[in-house]
Design a protein around this motif. Sequence first.
Motif, PDB file in Angstrom:
ATOM      1  N   LYS A 118      62.303  40.497 -15.305  1.00 48.89           N
ATOM      2  CA  LYS A 118      61.377  39.552 -15.918  1.00 48.89           C
ATOM      3  C   LYS A 118      61.512  38.185 -15.262  1.00 48.89           C
ATOM      4  O   LYS A 118      62.583  37.802 -14.809  1.00 48.89           O
ATOM      5  N   ILE A 119      60.400  37.480 -15.242  1.00 47.30           N
ATOM      6  CA  ILE A 119      60.450  36.076 -14.833  1.00 47.30           C
ATOM      7  C   ILE A 119      60.193  35.269 -16.086  1.00 47.30           C
ATOM      8  O   ILE A 119      59.246  35.539 -16.824  1.00 47.30           O
ATOM      9  N   MET A 120      61.033  34.294 -16.349  1.00 47.80           N
ATOM     10  CA  MET A 120      60.870  33.463 -17.531  1.00 47.80           C
ATOM     11  C   MET A 120      60.515  32.050 -17.107  1.00 47.80           C
ATOM     12  O   MET A 120      61.394  31.278 -16.766  1.00 47.80           O
ATOM     13  N   PRO A 121      59.235  31.722 -17.099  1.00 49.55           N
ATOM     14  CA  PRO A 121      58.893  30.336 -16.739  1.00 49.55           C
ATOM     15  C   PRO A 121      59.139  29.404 -17.924  1.00 49.55           C
ATOM     16  O   PRO A 121      59.520  29.861 -19.008  1.00 49.55           O
ATOM     17  N   TYR A 122      58.936  28.137 -17.718  1.00 48.39           N
ATOM     18  CA  TYR A 122      59.000  27.194 -18.839  1.00 48.39           C
ATOM     19  C   TYR A 122      57.799  27.457 -19.761  1.00 48.39           C
ATOM     20  O   TYR A 122      56.795  28.021 -19.346  1.00 48.39           O
ATOM     21  N   THR A 123      57.882  26.995 -20.986  1.00 45.95           N
ATOM     22  CA  THR A 123      56.664  26.906 -21.781  1.00 45.95           C
ATOM     23  C   THR A 123      56.071  25.526 -21.563  1.00 45.95           C
ATOM     24  O   THR A 123      54.865  25.364 -21.422  1.00 45.95           O
ATOM     25  N   GLU A 124      56.963  24.530 -21.551  1.00 47.36           N
ATOM     26  CA  GLU A 124      56.492  23.183 -21.267  1.00 47.36           C
ATOM     27  C   GLU A 124      57.430  22.622 -20.202  1.00 47.36           C
ATOM     28  O   GLU A 124      58.590  22.362 -20.474  1.00 47.36           O
ATOM     29  N   GLN A 125      56.933  22.475 -19.001  1.00 49.68           N
ATOM     30  CA  GLN A 125      57.820  22.083 -17.913  1.00 49.68           C
ATOM     31  C   GLN A 125      58.143  20.596 -18.014  1.00 49.68           C
ATOM     32  O   GLN A 125      57.248  19.778 -18.130  1.00 49.68           O
ATOM     33  N   THR A 157      60.993  20.028 -10.429  1.00 48.68           N
ATOM     34  CA  THR A 157      60.298  20.906  -9.493  1.00 48.68           C
ATOM     35  C   THR A 157      61.160  22.146  -9.413  1.00 48.68           C
ATOM     36  O   THR A 157      62.293  22.085  -8.951  1.00 48.68           O
ATOM     37  N   VAL A 158      60.629  23.267  -9.877  1.00 48.77           N
ATOM     38  CA  VAL A 158      61.442  24.466  -9.970  1.00 48.77           C
ATOM     39  C   VAL A 158      61.946  24.845  -8.579  1.00 48.77           C
ATOM     40  O   VAL A 158      61.179  24.942  -7.631  1.00 48.77           O
ATOM     41  N   GLY A 159      63.247  25.006  -8.446  1.00 53.68           N
ATOM     42  CA  GLY A 159      63.828  25.365  -7.150  1.00 53.68           C
ATOM     43  C   GLY A 159      64.417  24.175  -6.420  1.00 53.68           C
ATOM     44  O   GLY A 159      65.177  24.343  -5.480  1.00 53.68           O
ATOM     45  N   VAL A 160      64.077  22.974  -6.847  1.00 56.10           N
ATOM     46  CA  VAL A 160      64.640  21.780  -6.207  1.00 56.10           C
ATOM     47  C   VAL A 160      65.577  21.124  -7.216  1.00 56.10           C
ATOM     48  O   VAL A 160      65.173  20.810  -8.328  1.00 56.10           O
TER      49      VAL A 160
END
Lengths: 209, 1005
Positions: B78-85, B90-93
């Motif tokens: 599964k990938i779990m993104p944010y609901t509210e970023q 910056t995802v990954g940085v």
Amino acid sequence: MQLFPRSLNYLPLALALGTGGLGAGVTFGIWYYFSPKNTQVGYAPEQPIEYSHKLHADELGIDCRYCHANVERSQEAMIPPTQTCMGCHAVVKPDSAKLAPLHDSWKSGNPVPWVRVHKLPDHVYFDHSAHLAAGVGCASCHGRIDQMEVVRLDTPLAMGWCLECHRDPTPNLRPKDQITNMAWTPSEAGEQLANAEVHPPQHCSGCHR
Amino acid sequence: MTSESRTMTSGSKVFWRSLEQKENPAGLAEEAKGSDVVKQTVDASDLTRLRRRHFLTLSGAISTLAGIEGCIRRPVEKIMPYTEQPQDVTVGVPLHYASVLSARGESVGVLVQAHEGRPTKVEGNPDHPASLGATDMFAQAAVLDLYDNDRAKTPTNKGAARSQAELDAALAALAGKLATNGGRGLHVLAEPSLSPTYLRVRKQLQDKLPNARFHTYTPVSDANERAGTKLAFGRPLLVNPRLGEAKVIVALDSDFLMTESGSVAAGRGFSGGRHMASAADADPNRLYVVEPSMSVTGSNADHRLSLPAQSIGAYAKALAKSLGQNGVSLGGLSAGLGGAELPGVPKQWLDAVAKDLAAHKGASLVLVGSRQPAAVHALCHAINAALGNAGKTVTYVAPLDADEPDHFADIAGLARDMAAGQVETLIVLGGNPAHDAPADTQFKKALAKVPLSICLSSYRHETGAACSWHVPRAHELESWGDHVSRSGAYAVQQPLIAPLFGGATDSELLAALAGAAAGSPERDAHALVKATAAERGAADQPSWQQLLHKGVSARNDAQVIGALPLQEPAVTAALSALPAARTPSNDALEVVFLADNKLLDGRYANNVWMLELPDPITRITWDNAALIGPSTAKSLGIKNGEMVRLSGAGGTAVEIVAWIQPGQAPGTVGLPLGWGRTAAGSHATGAGFDVYPLRTSAAPHFASGVQLKKLGTSYPISQTQEHDLMEGRPLAIDANVDEYKSTPDFGQWATPDPSATPLWKTQDYSKGPQWGMVIDLNRCTGCSACVIACQAENNIPVVGKDQVARGREMHWLRIDRYYIGEDADQPEVAFQPIGCQHCEEAPCENVCPVNATSHSPEGLNDIAYNRCIGTRYCMNNCPYKVRRFNFLNFNQDIPESQKLMFNPEVTLRFRGVIEKCSYCVQRIQGAKIAGKREGREMKDGDVVSACQQACPSQAITFGDINDPASAVSKARAVDRNYALLSDVGTRPRTRFLGKIRNPNPEMKG
């Protein structure tokens, strides 16, 4: 006294050839049928929300980067947060049953559990932003996502497949402004890219740390 | 192999790694194979993992499954993104936040790297004066302490877990009761604080509850320094040495490069004073060290004298008298100093040293350590004043808390009150007095008499378990706070993550006692800190944001004091009141209580990185030992690993393993504090021996009249100094200043490059960035911050004591420590950090059967972990022995909280693969990709390796050797550079700059 008929003289030869042939067949079978090209390509798992890229990216014309916003800035293209979807779907089709999981996620704060389709092993470090900076289009690795109702793995994503491009990137490069143009095909523009300063790594530490 | 080759020689010097090697060079091979010092035990869990039947079952099952064609789908991930970023993410940085961490009385400004909301790596804050971009090993290891699964997770009351609401109710009830009687019966015991917010809240509580009493105690502190300045100048001041300005430094029992306060800035200053770009401008400082126990500072000395701690005061007096004979008058103090000689001390140590100091008025420095009494400190201030150093090489700053009492008197008084039943409520904020209070106070016993006691600490340790309530404490990386550094710099501590286990901070607990309700701004550390910052110049939101961004305030309110008038009568009286030094003998030994190089006073006892780090001097892991000098050990008949009992000196007897330590003063025993904990967590239990029972408030730093009794048993010690012997080759090459000036390229004379034509076509390194590193042995102090930084950055596992004994420690960067000279009691020391040398003609690459290790076009020696099948041929072939093999799966059974700590940029290695220093390839790739993103080339300084960034002395330089303007190219061009074992022809990319020693020609021997 002869126990065995003369025809059995050919048995060792037949066994050797048979074993050799079987071995070759098994080896070939495993090499082809167990390669990612066969086992991975076509993987299209069921997602928690029936999100259609064909609808959003093709018919509605939303650019890839509207949702996958980090792709030029970071190694991860990023699955969009629920907030991005709610940007439209707070008012667009608010009562749709198909969007119920989305609204549940927004209300509860729990993320939408998307199923990963494009997966590289843990020991591979892939960086989206480097590829975009070089001019690799989204469709080169992800296929025609804009034509997919359900996201499907179109390319093997195997190391050998990556190296084919790393050894000769020019057939897969496109002008920087055409990166998210899924329908782009190389024309005369391909010639000017042949001199592009793109040197993809072919050594181990380029992708393995 | 002849016996001569065992002890390597560099010129006329003899290098040795241990006393066994020195005395028995030929026999070492046999010893190393089956040493009886090390117990050969096999872990029971190893056996279960390798059960043959189990293995066959699994392999059968796997091969069956693999045969089922087309039905195997990989597991659903599964990938779990944010609901509210969050806005900045910056995802990954990773993001970096400025904060401060405290260690050993000083606050170190840090920049903490956070991946998706969890801190993973600590770096120094270049703008903070106490760190200057570097860190000590404690700041690097803070991240492991944060995620430690052994931390207390809920408040407990008499052993039973309670909820936060129940705790709040209890605190509210207590606050109400205290408010009625002005706090009578309330005693608050805390550690000395660097935080103006905490002091402000404490003052508010003091004003609200005038009958409450506040105490301060910590076992290792700068109390003597403050008492010394108070004696000398009339008020307590903190001493800020400017080591970079001093040409002659005399350190009296002062380990200023390691265990004294401000070691990071001290390392920078000291190494800066030894910097030399070439032989022509070689003008290094000179360090004299007089100390009882071999320390990191003593290892860096140009001249070192071992003297019992009780004699240091007499030495200082004799030195002062000798200075008087060299034209440096100490005014009114001269009369009471006694003679200019000291029995047992060579005359040159008084004459020549005094002459050297007198010749460098205003550019010299005398430092005294925290173990010496106030009178000796005051004398040192008088000497500095007489030499004109005040204001030039040393300045004084008023401390944040001028009213801090004498710790030992304070805790003794508190324990007396507790035993007498006068303490109704005791609050312990941090610290661990039940374990480390002086033995004669009987603190733990007295604690039982206190009806209500609340302990705030990270672990439910000895004190926490003995108190009625234990409240989890928020780690420094997860709390709001602020610090004022020793130089007066104000910096804010901001949390990198919400408290993992619901902890509270000191200020919040005090505010609760003052009656602030849970959740109110008076009890919110963020609001409290913001209010303090407003008083210090960050009143509005933009300046508050700026303060948080920069990490340190531009405004320094501290008044820097140069010269001050000396209070001569008080100092004279104190000097004459110093007890006379007795020469220790075998029946009346002196014990010196040392702040441990890794655990300090025991606060890092559960930090496995600290436990497994080989001690910079003894190279012992997972244990401490009683350090006894070679001649004393010989006369007492003690061997390495023998258990002994130490008794006398007023405390309880202590049983500890003995270790023969070259450089330990005869008749003295060095006892590192902080080990042998019983309730610090799962890793601390069974590690080392507790020496606190021997420590009394009458003699907390050193005690004489101690008897040693051999117990006849032995204890296995795991130490790394015997691992990877380098077979008598010139390695840590050094020279005197004169030798350097006459032969600037002495390093290359010792290890000439064969310059042979290789048999095969060599790789073309002329294009593109080519990575190289230079380690300046002249600047390296041996502090080991780089080792821990590498461990934090590269997810290096911890293997445990048993595996270290088998030579399987996993540190990619190790520091080799050599003793030099014929005299085992007074050796010189050399340090050499060694990671993978990234040889251009790497012997490891040619022998890998599966080509798992290859050479990148940029000069890096790469490893593809997934390709490695574990033949270990490469590990065998490496002449530097820098490759590490995962003999077991060291990453199994990692607690969930600790999984958050790993750096996602680096693979976690499984059992059966080789790993080694990668020149921080993840940082190189990161910088390269950033350059591609931004459409530019990399520039010098874009890539900083973890070890380079952590080093306080800036000993490591890294960069592109194809760029003639880069720092590393310039360092490679320095005349004293050499490559390790270059006569073997490996052409390593790492070069070393030879160490230059600066002996005084008037001091012979």
